[in-house]
Structures are given as structure tokens and as C-alpha cells.
Scaffold this motif. Structure first.
Motif, PDB file in Angstrom:
ATOM      1  N   ILE A   1       0.855  -1.184   0.000  1.00  0.00           N
ATOM      2  CA  ILE A   1       0.000   0.000   0.000  1.00  0.00           C
ATOM      3  C   ILE A   1       0.893   1.237   0.000  1.00  0.00           C
ATOM      4  O   ILE A   1       1.766   1.376   0.866  1.00  0.00           O
ATOM      5  CB  ILE A   1      -0.930   0.013   1.235  1.00  0.00           C
ATOM      6  N   THR A   2       0.693   2.119  -0.972  1.00  0.00           N
ATOM      7  CA  THR A   2       1.488   3.343  -1.100  1.00  0.00           C
ATOM      8  C   THR A   2       0.582   4.549  -0.922  1.00  0.00           C
ATOM      9  O   THR A   2      -0.376   4.737  -1.678  1.00  0.00           O
ATOM     10  CB  THR A   2       2.173   3.407  -2.486  1.00  0.00           C
ATOM     11  N   ASN A   3       0.865   5.370   0.091  1.00  0.00           N
ATOM     12  CA  ASN A   3       0.100   6.578   0.345  1.00  0.00           C
ATOM     13  C   ASN A   3       0.455   7.611  -0.723  1.00  0.00           C
ATOM     14  O   ASN A   3       1.634   7.907  -0.947  1.00  0.00           O
ATOM     15  CB  ASN A   3       0.404   7.113   1.749  1.00  0.00           C
ATOM     16  N   LEU A   4      -0.555   8.160  -1.394  1.00  0.00           N
ATOM     17  CA  LEU A   4      -0.297   9.094  -2.494  1.00  0.00           C
ATOM     18  C   LEU A   4       0.208  10.454  -2.026  1.00  0.00           C
ATOM     19  O   LEU A   4       0.956  11.113  -2.743  1.00  0.00           O
ATOM     20  CB  LEU A   4      -1.554   9.259  -3.348  1.00  0.00           C
ATOM     21  N   ALA A   5      -0.161  10.899  -0.838  1.00  0.00           N
ATOM     22  CA  ALA A   5       0.273  12.217  -0.353  1.00  0.00           C
ATOM     23  C   ALA A   5       1.729  12.208   0.091  1.00  0.00           C
ATOM     24  O   ALA A   5       2.471  13.155  -0.168  1.00  0.00           O
ATOM     25  CB  ALA A   5      -0.625  12.679   0.798  1.00  0.00           C
ATOM     26  N   THR A   6       2.144  11.127   0.755  1.00  0.00           N
ATOM     27  CA  THR A   6       3.496  11.092   1.315  1.00  0.00           C
ATOM     28  C   THR A   6       4.466  10.208   0.535  1.00  0.00           C
ATOM     29  O   THR A   6       5.672  10.342   0.685  1.00  0.00           O
ATOM     30  CB  THR A   6       3.467  10.563   2.763  1.00  0.00           C
ATOM     31  N   GLY A   7       3.921   9.282  -0.251  1.00  0.00           N
ATOM     32  CA  GLY A   7       4.772   8.327  -0.964  1.00  0.00           C
ATOM     33  C   GLY A   7       5.260   7.189  -0.086  1.00  0.00           C
ATOM     34  O   GLY A   7       5.999   6.322  -0.541  1.00  0.00           O
ATOM     35  N   HIS A   8       4.843   7.176   1.181  1.00  0.00           N
ATOM     36  CA  HIS A   8       5.270   6.114   2.091  1.00  0.00           C
ATOM     37  C   HIS A   8       4.637   4.785   1.688  1.00  0.00           C
ATOM     38  O   HIS A   8       3.473   4.727   1.309  1.00  0.00           O
ATOM     39  CB  HIS A   8       4.901   6.440   3.533  1.00  0.00           C
TER      40      HIS A   8
ATOM     41  N   SER B   1      -4.650   6.123  -1.501  1.00  0.00           N
ATOM     42  CA  SER B   1      -3.479   5.257  -1.625  1.00  0.00           C
ATOM     43  C   SER B   1      -3.616   4.368  -2.850  1.00  0.00           C
ATOM     44  O   SER B   1      -4.687   4.281  -3.462  1.00  0.00           O
ATOM     45  CB  SER B   1      -3.335   4.361  -0.381  1.00  0.00           C
ATOM     46  N   MET B   2      -2.545   3.699  -3.189  1.00  0.00           N
ATOM     47  CA  MET B   2      -2.544   2.704  -4.257  1.00  0.00           C
ATOM     48  C   MET B   2      -2.193   1.363  -3.628  1.00  0.00           C
ATOM     49  O   MET B   2      -1.307   1.287  -2.766  1.00  0.00           O
ATOM     50  CB  MET B   2      -1.531   3.061  -5.341  1.00  0.00           C
ATOM     51  N   ILE B   3      -2.888   0.305  -4.059  1.00  0.00           N
ATOM     52  CA  ILE B   3      -2.635  -1.029  -3.534  1.00  0.00           C
ATOM     53  C   ILE B   3      -2.227  -1.932  -4.690  1.00  0.00           C
ATOM     54  O   ILE B   3      -2.764  -1.822  -5.797  1.00  0.00           O
ATOM     55  CB  ILE B   3      -3.881  -1.570  -2.792  1.00  0.00           C
ATOM     56  N   SER B   4      -1.242  -2.784  -4.451  1.00  0.00           N
ATOM     57  CA  SER B   4      -0.817  -3.742  -5.467  1.00  0.00           C
ATOM     58  C   SER B   4      -0.438  -5.051  -4.802  1.00  0.00           C
ATOM     59  O   SER B   4      -0.203  -5.114  -3.596  1.00  0.00           O
ATOM     60  CB  SER B   4       0.353  -3.188  -6.292  1.00  0.00           C
ATOM     61  N   VAL B   5      -0.407  -6.104  -5.608  1.00  0.00           N
ATOM     62  CA  VAL B   5       0.011  -7.426  -5.159  1.00  0.00           C
ATOM     63  C   VAL B   5       1.347  -7.721  -5.816  1.00  0.00           C
ATOM     64  O   VAL B   5       1.524  -7.491  -7.020  1.00  0.00           O
ATOM     65  CB  VAL B   5      -1.032  -8.500  -5.537  1.00  0.00           C
ATOM     66  N   VAL B   6       2.283  -8.233  -5.028  1.00  0.00           N
ATOM     67  CA  VAL B   6       3.613  -8.576  -5.537  1.00  0.00           C
ATOM     68  C   VAL B   6       3.816 -10.079  -5.376  1.00  0.00           C
ATOM     69  O   VAL B   6       3.614 -10.617  -4.292  1.00  0.00           O
ATOM     70  CB  VAL B   6       4.715  -7.813  -4.767  1.00  0.00           C
TER      71      VAL B   6
ATOM     72  N   LYS C   1      -4.213  -0.420  -7.798  1.00  0.00           N
ATOM     73  CA  LYS C   1      -5.599   0.064  -7.777  1.00  0.00           C
ATOM     74  C   LYS C   1      -5.691   1.134  -6.692  1.00  0.00           C
ATOM     75  O   LYS C   1      -5.038   1.047  -5.660  1.00  0.00           O
ATOM     76  CB  LYS C   1      -6.569  -1.070  -7.422  1.00  0.00           C
ATOM     77  N   ARG C   2      -6.535   2.123  -6.934  1.00  0.00           N
ATOM     78  CA  ARG C   2      -6.722   3.204  -5.969  1.00  0.00           C
ATOM     79  C   ARG C   2      -7.661   2.757  -4.853  1.00  0.00           C
ATOM     80  O   ARG C   2      -8.707   2.170  -5.128  1.00  0.00           O
ATOM     81  CB  ARG C   2      -7.259   4.465  -6.636  1.00  0.00           C
ATOM     82  N   VAL C   3      -7.276   3.044  -3.613  1.00  0.00           N
ATOM     83  CA  VAL C   3      -8.101   2.774  -2.443  1.00  0.00           C
ATOM     84  C   VAL C   3      -8.004   3.969  -1.505  1.00  0.00           C
ATOM     85  O   VAL C   3      -7.104   4.788  -1.631  1.00  0.00           O
ATOM     86  CB  VAL C   3      -7.657   1.491  -1.701  1.00  0.00           C
ATOM     87  N   THR C   4      -8.935   4.053  -0.586  1.00  0.00           N
ATOM     88  CA  THR C   4      -8.902   5.090   0.440  1.00  0.00           C
ATOM     89  C   THR C   4      -8.814   4.420   1.793  1.00  0.00           C
ATOM     90  O   THR C   4      -9.636   3.555   2.113  1.00  0.00           O
ATOM     91  CB  THR C   4     -10.153   5.978   0.376  1.00  0.00           C
ATOM     92  N   LEU C   5      -7.812   4.798   2.577  1.00  0.00           N
ATOM     93  CA  LEU C   5      -7.658   4.271   3.928  1.00  0.00           C
ATOM     94  C   LEU C   5      -8.265   5.263   4.904  1.00  0.00           C
ATOM     95  O   LEU C   5      -8.037   6.464   4.811  1.00  0.00           O
ATOM     96  CB  LEU C   5      -6.182   4.053   4.269  1.00  0.00           C
ATOM     97  N   ARG C   6      -9.030   4.735   5.856  1.00  0.00           N
ATOM     98  CA  ARG C   6      -9.644   5.579   6.889  1.00  0.00           C
ATOM     99  C   ARG C   6      -9.240   5.053   8.242  1.00  0.00           C
ATOM    100  O   ARG C   6      -8.961   3.940   8.443  1.00  0.00           O
ATOM    101  CB  ARG C   6     -11.158   5.556   6.739  1.00  0.00           C
TER     102      ARG C   6
END
Length: 114
Positions: free
Chosen positions: A52-59, A95-100, A109-114
Motif C-alpha cells: 500500500i502506497t500513500n499518495l500524499a506522502t509516498g510512504h 493510496s494505491m494497492i498492489s500485489v507482488v 488500484k486506488r483505495v482510500t484508507l480511513r
């Protein structure tokens, strides 16, 4: 390598931190079990990682995966799934979520974490 990449067919678009969710798609266990060396070293890589990659911070944070529908490799176009736990410490927001699998990432894929 694009043909080897996992694909995500379904994942909830809104995720609550600290909860578990199912993600589905293809090739989640890659095309190889990994490698081994003699009788003293085995490096399995046939299990899905959820990134999971946060789009605002890149973390980037990785979610624990479990309860895989299969551990079979080279499953082709068969839809498989795994459950992932969104870390409570994950940053909220878009955030963006991917499977490796086998070191190869799916399209995110775009997701929103709350």
C-alpha cells in the motif's frame, strides 16, 4: 514480464486501518516457488505480498497476508484470493494497492484508507 505479473480483479475501495479484507485476482503466487541451495537454504517466493502506497506522502507499507485460496503456482487465468490485514499504523488517505508475487508487482488500484 507483464504476462507474469499478478492482476487485481477485486478489492474494496475503502479500507479501515486495523481491519482485514479479501483481495482477488490472478497469478497471486507467481510462476515459481522460489529457489533452493542444496539442503540448507530455501527461499520461497510463491506467496502474495500486498503493498500500500500513500499518495500524499509516498510512504510504502506492506500488509500481512493469510488464508490464501491456493498456494499453487502458475495458476494462469484462475481467480485466486488472499486476505490482508491493513496495518493500524498505515497513513489515512488516498493510496494505491498492489500485489507482488515473485518480485513482480501488479498494476496498482486506488483505495482510500480511513
Amino acid at each position: 514480464m507483464a504476462a507474469w505479473a499478478p492482476t487485481i480483479t477485486s478489492v474494496p475501495s475503502r479500507l479501515l486501518r486495523g481491519n482485514s479484507y479479501q483481495i482477488s485476482g490472478t497469478q497471486f503466487n507467481g510462476l515459481s516457488c522460489g529457489s533452493d541451495y542444496g539442503d540448507d537454504a530455501i527461499m520461497a517466493s510463491n506467496y502474495p505480498l500486498v503493498r500500500i502506497t500513500n499518495l500524499a506522502t509516498g510512504h510504502v507499507i506492506y500488509a500481512r497476508t493469510h488464508d490464501h485460496s491456493t498456494m499453487g503456482i502458475a495458476t494462469g487465468s484462475a481467480i485466486v484470493s488472499t486476505t490482508f490485514d491493513v496495518p493500524a499504523a498505515a497513513e489515512p488517505g488516498s493510496s494505491m494497492i498492489s500485489v507482488v508475487a515473485n518480485g513482480i508487482a501488479s498494476r496498482a488500484k486506488r483505495v482510500t484508507l480511513r
